[in-house]
Scaffold this motif. Structure first.
Motif, PDB file in Angstrom:
ATOM      1  N   THR A  39       0.827  -1.210   0.000  1.00  6.84           N
ATOM      2  CA  THR A  39       0.000   0.000   0.000  1.00  6.84           C
ATOM      3  C   THR A  39       0.859   1.257   0.000  1.00  6.84           C
ATOM      4  O   THR A  39       0.603   2.204  -0.750  1.00  6.84           O
ATOM      5  CB  THR A  39      -0.929   0.010   1.227  1.00  6.84           C
ATOM      6  N   GLU A  40       1.898   1.266   0.828  1.00  9.13           N
ATOM      7  CA  GLU A  40       2.769   2.437   0.896  1.00  9.13           C
ATOM      8  C   GLU A  40       3.611   2.587  -0.375  1.00  9.13           C
ATOM      9  O   GLU A  40       3.888   3.711  -0.808  1.00  9.13           O
ATOM     10  CB  GLU A  40       3.659   2.352   2.138  1.00  9.13           C
ATOM     11  N   ARG A  86       1.538   4.283  -2.777  1.00 10.35           N
ATOM     12  CA  ARG A  86       1.456   5.716  -2.494  1.00 10.35           C
ATOM     13  C   ARG A  86       2.741   6.426  -2.891  1.00 10.35           C
ATOM     14  O   ARG A  86       2.713   7.440  -3.586  1.00 10.35           O
ATOM     15  CB  ARG A  86       1.203   5.958  -0.996  1.00 10.35           C
ATOM     16  N   PRO A 138       3.550   5.408  -7.257  1.00  8.42           N
ATOM     17  CA  PRO A 138       2.407   4.796  -7.963  1.00  8.42           C
ATOM     18  C   PRO A 138       2.725   4.553  -9.434  1.00  8.42           C
ATOM     19  O   PRO A 138       3.089   5.484 -10.157  1.00  8.42           O
ATOM     20  CB  PRO A 138       1.300   5.844  -7.806  1.00  8.42           C
ATOM     21  N   PRO A 185      -2.109  10.714  -9.583  1.00 10.51           N
ATOM     22  CA  PRO A 185      -1.995  10.056  -8.281  1.00 10.51           C
ATOM     23  C   PRO A 185      -0.680  10.395  -7.580  1.00 10.51           C
ATOM     24  O   PRO A 185      -0.659  10.549  -6.359  1.00 10.51           O
ATOM     25  CB  PRO A 185      -2.067   8.565  -8.641  1.00 10.51           C
ATOM     26  N   HIS A 201      -0.588  11.834  -3.909  1.00  9.94           N
ATOM     27  CA  HIS A 201       0.075  11.001  -2.899  1.00  9.94           C
ATOM     28  C   HIS A 201       1.241  11.702  -2.218  1.00  9.94           C
ATOM     29  O   HIS A 201       1.708  11.248  -1.173  1.00  9.94           O
ATOM     30  CB  HIS A 201       0.583   9.706  -3.537  1.00  9.94           C
ATOM     31  N   SER A 245      -2.163  15.819   2.968  1.00  8.31           N
ATOM     32  CA  SER A 245      -2.796  14.500   3.091  1.00  8.31           C
ATOM     33  C   SER A 245      -1.859  13.477   3.707  1.00  8.31           C
ATOM     34  O   SER A 245      -2.284  12.603   4.470  1.00  8.31           O
ATOM     35  CB  SER A 245      -3.249  13.998   1.719  1.00  8.31           C
ATOM     36  N   PHE A 246      -0.568  13.588   3.382  1.00  5.03           N
ATOM     37  CA  PHE A 246       0.421  12.616   3.840  1.00  5.03           C
ATOM     38  C   PHE A 246       1.639  13.356   4.390  1.00  5.03           C
ATOM     39  O   PHE A 246       2.520  13.765   3.629  1.00  5.03           O
ATOM     40  CB  PHE A 246       0.846  11.701   2.682  1.00  5.03           C
ATOM     41  N   TRP A 270      -0.291   3.353   7.293  1.00  3.48           N
ATOM     42  CA  TRP A 270      -1.504   2.618   6.934  1.00  3.48           C
ATOM     43  C   TRP A 270      -2.011   1.733   8.062  1.00  3.48           C
ATOM     44  O   TRP A 270      -2.885   0.880   7.833  1.00  3.48           O
ATOM     45  CB  TRP A 270      -1.245   1.807   5.664  1.00  3.48           C
ATOM     46  N   VAL A 286      -6.572   9.706   6.528  1.00  3.99           N
ATOM     47  CA  VAL A 286      -6.257  10.075   5.140  1.00  3.99           C
ATOM     48  C   VAL A 286      -7.514  10.619   4.482  1.00  3.99           C
ATOM     49  O   VAL A 286      -8.557   9.963   4.493  1.00  3.99           O
ATOM     50  CB  VAL A 286      -5.725   8.857   4.360  1.00  3.99           C
ATOM     51  N   TRP A 294      -5.727   8.977  -1.915  1.00  6.73           N
ATOM     52  CA  TRP A 294      -4.966   7.794  -2.324  1.00  6.73           C
ATOM     53  C   TRP A 294      -5.714   7.132  -3.471  1.00  6.73           C
ATOM     54  O   TRP A 294      -6.805   6.595  -3.287  1.00  6.73           O
ATOM     55  CB  TRP A 294      -4.828   6.839  -1.137  1.00  6.73           C
TER      56      TRP A 294
END
Length: 464
Positions: free
Chosen positions: A320-321, A324, A327, A357, A361, A366-367, A378, A386, A391
């Motif tokens: 998942t990371e 992010r 991508p 994205p 990301h 957001s991050f 996550w 988030v 994402w």
């Protein structure tokens, strides 16, 4: 209850990307330093005008606006320079077709991409991941990028065609997909057809690869028609071509377009995700140690099965990371089908709209610390913070990536299988960042493999 009228309305900002001669400078910046160019745009506004050659286009920089674009598929349809180029290769498959055709085409393929089918393919994915690293030897330098493309091509060919493609055809397919993925990007950011009609070596190589892809698909379809029916995607499409079950028969061209679409969108992104994951793990030993500990505990040297994947929690967060941080699908276009308003700005019919994205990301709002690789962002309690739409590795709305469950299952299974057997290290010296093309990632990445003690006895070395 709060009065709706009392809720403050967001004030959007609209700007223009800088450049001495935008029709040329924006395309050059997007081609030569695309990630830096993207990261410069939010300072100009939530919606920013850029130029792609002679075309005016608008980059959407805020997740709420991107969500609006992706959920209103009737107004913001698949189109613009990117999809014009993709249609020249893929035809009118589920990824590139217009809004009016999408529901029928997606419903035909959907059963083959349900999470249950992805889980049922776990064994196949694990076998191919083990085969991908079987010939590695301690201390040897391995082209990880090439190995992951081979792995992903093998998995895709088995899911689509069962055993219809022999090893030589799979290798040819892999090479064609690699050339096409590289060539599509420049054709998107510089949408001037005359440049690509010049018979340069690069243009000839691209056209040969496109022709090669079509020939492989046609050969596989013809062979299956002469052979035994199989429960794979090609079998589903051939059954639909017969019009069984009362539904209207699909055309031969649609069979071809759907197959080449799934190949192009399924192989390269998954391979790039895995390559980036191994590169990032080697740069973050603490994250890597936790991954190895989890894989050793859950699998203890055996291949993962469908019941193991939900238990590989940290492994899943690493994927998942990675999606992010790097991508594979990093830039997309849409086109307006009617006059509309976005961020308070009027967009005429036929306007090209872009979203990234990668840009979303790497938004610190957001991050936090977006350039850091932090799988623990996550953890459930942190992931809940988030913002919606921030994402987007698989898009959103009705046109969310059809194969996202299969792609994620493959990535987790492959990462766990290989990491259970080998530790990968970067050679001495700086690590090159991922390179953007039609997709984002490492096109060539050499790493050094070291055996691990929980290798299950099949990694070519004696385990102690």
């Amino acid at each position: 209850m709060k009065d709706v009228a009392s809720i403050p309305q967001r004030t959007w900002t609209v700007g223009t990307a800088p450049g001495i001669f935008p029709p040329i400078s924006h395309g050059i910046a997007l081609f030569r330093r695309p990630l830096a160019f993207l990261n410069s745009l939010p300072a100009r506004g939530d919606l920013v005008e850029i130029r792609l050659g002679p075309q005016h286009a608008w980059m959407v920089c805020h997740p709420e606006l991107v969500h609006q674009v992706l959920t209103d598929t009737r107004t913001f349809d698949k189109g613009g320079p990117q999809y014009d180029r993709l249609r020249s290769v893929m035809g009118d498959g589920v990824v590139t077709c217009r809004h009016g055709e999408h529901r029928r085409r997606r419903s035909l393929l959907q059963p083959s991409f349900r999470p249950s089918r992805a889980a049922a393919s776990t064994g196949l994915m694990a076998e191919e991941a083990r085969a991908a690293c079987r010939d590695w030897r301690p201390g040897r330098k391995v082209d990880i990028a090439g190995a992951m493309v081979t792995l992903s091509t093998q998995v895709a060919s088995r899911l689509l065609f069962s055993d219809s493609l022999d090893a030589a055809k799979v290798a040819e397919l892999r090479d064609c997909l690699t050339v096409v993925a590289r060539g599509l990007f420049v054709r998107t950011v510089v949408p001037v057809d005359a440049l690509f009609r010049v018979p340069t070596p690069g243009n000839r190589r691209y056209l040969r690869a496109v022709d090669g892809l079509h020939a492989i698909i046609d050969s596989a379809v013809a062979e299956r028609r002469r052979g035994v029916a199989r429960d794979d995607l090609l079998g589903v499409l051939l059954e639909a071509a017969r019009g069984d079950g009362g539904a209207a028969a699909i055309s031969e061209q649609e069979i071809h377009d759907q197959l080449i679409t799934i190949l192009l969108t399924g192989v390269d992104p998954t391979a790039l995700c895995l390559t980036s994951a191994f590169s990032l793990l080697a740069q973050h030993p603490d994250v890597e140690r936790r991954l190895h500990a989890e894989v050793d505990t859950v699998l203890d040297g055996r291949l993962p099965g469908p019941d193991d994947v939900p238990r590989l929690v940290h492994t899943g967060r690493v994927i998942t990371e990675t999606l992010r941080h790097s991508p594979p699908g990093w830039l997309f276009t849409r086109i307006t089908t009617q006059e509309t308003e976005l961020a308070g700005h009027r967009l005429p019919r036929g306007t090209t709209v872009l979203y990234s994205p990668y840009l979303l990301h790497h938004d610190p709002a957001s991050f936090p610390d977006p350039d850091l690789f932090l799988p623990d962002r996550w953890l459930p309690e942190r992931a809940a913070a988030v913002p919606a739409g921030a994402w987007l590795p698989f898009a959103a709305g009705r046109r969310t990536c059809l194969g996202n469950a299969v792609a994620r299952q493959e990535a987790v299974v492959a990462l766990a299988t290989i990491a259970g057997r080998w530790r990968l290290r970067h050679p001495a010296g700086p690590v090159a960042p991922p390179r953007p093309a039609a997709t984002l990632g490492h096109r060539a990445l050499t790493m050094i493999c070291e055996p691990r003690s929980h290798g299950g006895g099949d990694n070519g070395v004696t385990n102690t």
